[in-house]
Design an enzyme around this catalytic site. Structure first.
Site, PDB file in Angstrom:
ATOM      1  N   ARG A 234       0.961  -1.393  -0.150  1.00 33.22           N
ATOM      2  CA  ARG A 234       0.058  -0.149  -0.135  1.00 33.22           C
ATOM      3  C   ARG A 234       0.924   1.093  -0.129  1.00 33.22           C
ATOM      4  NH1 ARG A 234      -3.767  -2.933  -1.808  1.00 33.22           N
ATOM      5  NH2 ARG A 234      -5.615  -3.151  -1.063  1.00 33.22           N
ATOM      6  N   ASP A 258       5.013  -0.674  -7.357  1.00 32.77           N
ATOM      7  CA  ASP A 258       3.767  -1.111  -7.396  1.00 32.77           C
ATOM      8  C   ASP A 258       2.191  -0.210  -7.493  1.00 32.77           C
ATOM      9  OD1 ASP A 258       2.254  -2.736  -9.717  1.00 32.77           O
ATOM     10  OD2 ASP A 258       1.217  -3.322  -6.982  1.00 32.77           O
ATOM     11  N   GLU A 263      -2.367   7.196  -5.727  1.00 34.21           N
ATOM     12  CA  GLU A 263      -2.783   6.801  -6.557  1.00 34.21           C
ATOM     13  C   GLU A 263      -3.888   6.997  -7.012  1.00 34.21           C
ATOM     14  OE1 GLU A 263      -3.509   2.520  -5.753  1.00 34.21           O
ATOM     15  OE2 GLU A 263      -1.209   2.924  -5.704  1.00 34.21           O
ATOM     16  N   HIS A 295      -0.291  -0.569  -9.664  1.00 36.58           N
ATOM     17  CA  HIS A 295      -0.894  -0.798  -9.153  1.00 36.58           C
ATOM     18  C   HIS A 295      -1.160  -2.845  -9.559  1.00 36.58           C
ATOM     19  CE1 HIS A 295      -2.484  -0.855  -4.793  1.00 36.58           C
ATOM     20  NE2 HIS A 295      -2.754  -1.990  -5.483  1.00 36.58           N
TER      21      HIS A 295
END
Length: 331
Positions: A234, A258, A263, A295
């Site tokens: 996260r 990622d 985001e 992600h």
């Protein structure tokens, strides 16, 4: 029985259709994300399935209650973007998919680390301008490195196996100890001990209030010079401003991400004709020693199938039995 599934992408439809035919249960596939307005489409349904980046507002669950819908199933693991109190107040049961493919996420973390330590982005940039010399772009070897894994759940354990397969030394930290890893002596007592001992820090923990910005200036300053930092969990786990300061100073040699703390509004959107208005993200994205994926670590055919079909299994079980093996305890 009828289930309405929100945010259904084209790559998910074959697995949804396969499940629908196998179980002889009607599934209404909705491409829009779930919110208070789109929930109108679920009138007459017995359950709702969803997967999305934006938060679930409390009014969604009050509306579900009014519609007589008490089974809500996520196609993902994370439950940090919805209110348990709102679910309880409206008698809505929740399930998730805790393990759609731990290997998918673990494999990408190792893939990006390998690209960073072998200087692949640097070589690509050199070769694009016609420079095919190897020096001075010298690389590192994973088998000579110590990797610190924070979080030894399913994904963390999969990552450990892969890192060990490359010959790396692995040490771990977790508040919940895995008995097998404990027998191997893999754990250190404090996260601070891990920071100062490793060449790579990789995060595989959920987002909690207690670990918000766990990687901050203090944490980075306690690490070795030239450390590599990986985050496939996260975005809130890393203080992005501190990460940039660590990159600028050379304390951090490379970063694989990622996920990013801001985001939402960036990932899963085509920005070809729309510049991203986020200075910190643009700073990171412009660096050759920072590798970012949107992600997408989960995004494999195996994982997508499991996310869709396990979520639908969960929802059916909640509807029929009032419980599911993947039901989330709302406290």
């Amino acid at each position: 029985m009828k289930i309405t599934a929100y945010g259904i992408r084209e790559d998910e439809r074959p697995y949804l259709n396969e499940w629908q035919e196998k179980n002889n249960i009607e599934v209404q596939a909705v491409s829009e994300l779930l919110d208070s307005e789109t929930l109108e489409l679920a009138k007459g349904s017995d359950g709702v399935v969803a997967f999305q980046q934006k938060p679930y507002t409390d009014d969604i669950f009050s509306k579900m209650n009014r519609f007589g819908i008490h089974a809500f199933s996520l196609r993902n693991v994370g439950v940090d973007n919805l209110s348990f109190n709102a679910l309880k107040e409206n008698n809505v049961m929740l399930s998730n998919v805790p393990a759609y493919s731990p290997n998918a996420i673990a494999e990408l973390s190792v893939t990006q680390l390998m690209a960073l330590i072998r200087r692949i982005p640097d070589f690509q940039a050199k070769m694009k301008r016609g420079d095919f010399r190897w020096e001075p772009t010298i690389a590192l070897e994973l088998n000579q490195m110590t990797v610190g894994v924070i979080g030894t759940g399913r994904i963390g354990r999969a990552a450990i196996d892969i890192f060990k397969g490359f010959g790396a030394k692995v040490i771990c930290y977790d508040v919940f100890l895995n008995p097998e890893l404990e027998k191997e002596g893999a754990y250190v007592d404090t996260v601070e001990e891990l920071y100062k001992s490793v060449d790579v820090v990789t995060l595989h923990v959920p987002a909690l209030k207690d670990n918000y910005h766990m990687l901050d200036d203090k944490a980075f300053n306690s690490m070795k010079d030239g450390v590599f930092v990986l985050n496939y969990s996260r975005g809130s786990l890393i203080d992005t401003a501190a990460l940039i300061r660590g990159l600028d100073s050379g304390k951090i040699a490379g970063v694989g991400l990622d996920t990013y703390e801001n985001e939402v509004g960036i990932f899963e959107i085509d920005h070809e004709d729309q510049p991203i208005d986020d200075e910190m993200f643009n700073n990171l994205n412009a660096r050759r020693n920072v590798m970012i994926t949107p992600h997408a670590a989960f995004y494999t055919t195996n994982a997508v199938k499991n996310m869709v079909q396990v979520a639908l299994d969960n929802n059916r079980s909640l509807i029929e039995n009032g419980t599911s093996q993947n039901q989330v305890d709302l406290g």
